[in-house]
Design an enzyme around this catalytic site. Structure first.
Site: not given
Length: 371
Positions: A91, A187
């Site tokens: 990410c 997440c």
């Protein structure tokens, strides 16, 4: 700005330092969790409150498509291969310091600042990545694959602060996020049950749990993707199978077997070297073809002395000064020279002397994962 205290204080400090600050919130994953809760909406509400308190404009950018393509697809593929991925590293490289920087530049930004506990130092035309001052929060491990081009645009305003100092600054400024709980985990999983979430995307294939010493079948696993090296809990093996407790020693993807070892210090759990792939160097090149450094094999692990041999542009062979426990394919090995992060790569294959000495008992089923 993520809606947490770290990025809130990063924005505040830049504003106080005279920068022209714009708060930008990334929408990477907006599906509700098992309780029907969408944390992205709550986080953006906190961004709005903080931005208004600081006196800066704020925006939201939707990067969900890029995130699914570059991070979530990687996450699933690694589990499909029987490995344990590190989506935070991907990410940072592909989204936060990739697509997001591109969006920021479109807004006319000169730099992108984030609430990471890390530091950059510019010297001699290069940008060095340094550990954060707060050793318990240092996040250089997750930034080790960034390039010079990416780091040249990066600012880490809280990298020289401790977490306690960050919260104190937020409280004194009356920021809504001052006492907000730190986000943990991945997440897109949120508060969901991990196994149930993964089962939605990858079919589970139950199989045998086998004692690595004698080949006895001790039970059934729910699917190799649910287990990682060194894991103790969740094996479902009772106390009637000998010494225990049991730990995951290795995965046999060919026969869908999970090998376990009795005792935390069982030799099957230890490795003496690894092969890393997709290796990236912060400086653009390694310090030397063979060099000594320290390394982390997982986040928050103390540094370990190693010798690194660079094999080619994207691979390195890493020898350990002493055997290391639970080295896990798919995770990151990150190299350091003191406070400077040199770079790192993905653990691909591991040398485990226990299996080398007993290769005839296991055949060639581990050749893809063992050196």
């Amino acid at each position: 700005m993520s809606g947490g205290v770290d990025s809130s204080v990063a924005a505040l400090l830049l504003k106080r330092a005279g920068y022209d600050v714009v708060g930008v919130f990334m929408r990477n994953w907006t599906e509700p969790d098992a309780a029907g809760r969408c944390s992205a909406e709550e986080d953006f509400a906190d961004v709005r409150r903080v931005a208004e308190a600081i006196g800066i404009p704020y925006y939201a950018v939707n990067l969900e498509a890029a995130y699914r393509e570059k991070v979530f697809a990687y996450f699933l593929e690694e589990y499909r291969r029987g490995r344990t991925p590190n989506p935070d590293v991907m990410c940072n490289r592909e989204i936060k310091f990739g697509d997001f920087i591109e969006e920021a530049l479109k807004l006319g930004a000169d730099f992108v600042a984030m609430g990471h506990y890390a530091r950059v130092r510019r010297e001699g035309g290069r940008v060095l990545l340094l550990r954060g001052v707060d050793a318990a929060k240092d996040q250089s491990y997750f930034l080790h694959q960034l390039s010079q081009a990416q780091l040249s645009r990066a600012l880490f305003p809280i990298g020289a602060l401790t977490k306690a100092e960050v919260r104190r600054i937020a409280r004194e400024a009356g920021l809504a996020t001052a006492d907000k709980k730190d986000s943990t985990g991945i997440c897109f999983i949120g508060e969901r049950d991990f196994r149930q979430f993964l089962k939605t995307f990858l079919p589970a294939q139950p199989g045998e749990i086998v004692n690595v010493d004698d080949g006895r079948v001790l039970g059934r696993h729910e699917g190799l993707m649910y287990y990682t090296h060194g894991q103790r809990h969740g094996l479902g093996i009772g106390g009637g199978f000998g010494p225990g407790p049991w730990f995951v020693a290795e995965k046999d993807l060919v026969h869908n077997r999970l090998y376990v070892a009795a005792g935390r210090d069982h030799p099957a759990l230890f490795a003496t070297a690894l092969l890393a792939e997709d290796v990236r160097w912060i400086a653009g090149a390694p310090p030397d073809r063979v060099f000594r450094a320290t390394a982390k094999f997982r986040y928050r692990q103390p540094d370990r002395p190693v010798e690194v041999e660079v094999l080619d542009e994207r691979r390195a062979f890493v020898r350990f000064e002493a055997p290391e426990r639970a080295i896990t394919p798919g995770q990151s090995v990150v190299f350091y020279d003191g406070e400077i992060c040199l770079g790192g790569g993905v653990i691909d294959r591991v040398r485990r002397p226990y299996f080398e000495a007993r290769r005839s008992a296991f055949g060639d089923v581990f050749d893809r994962v063992l050196l």
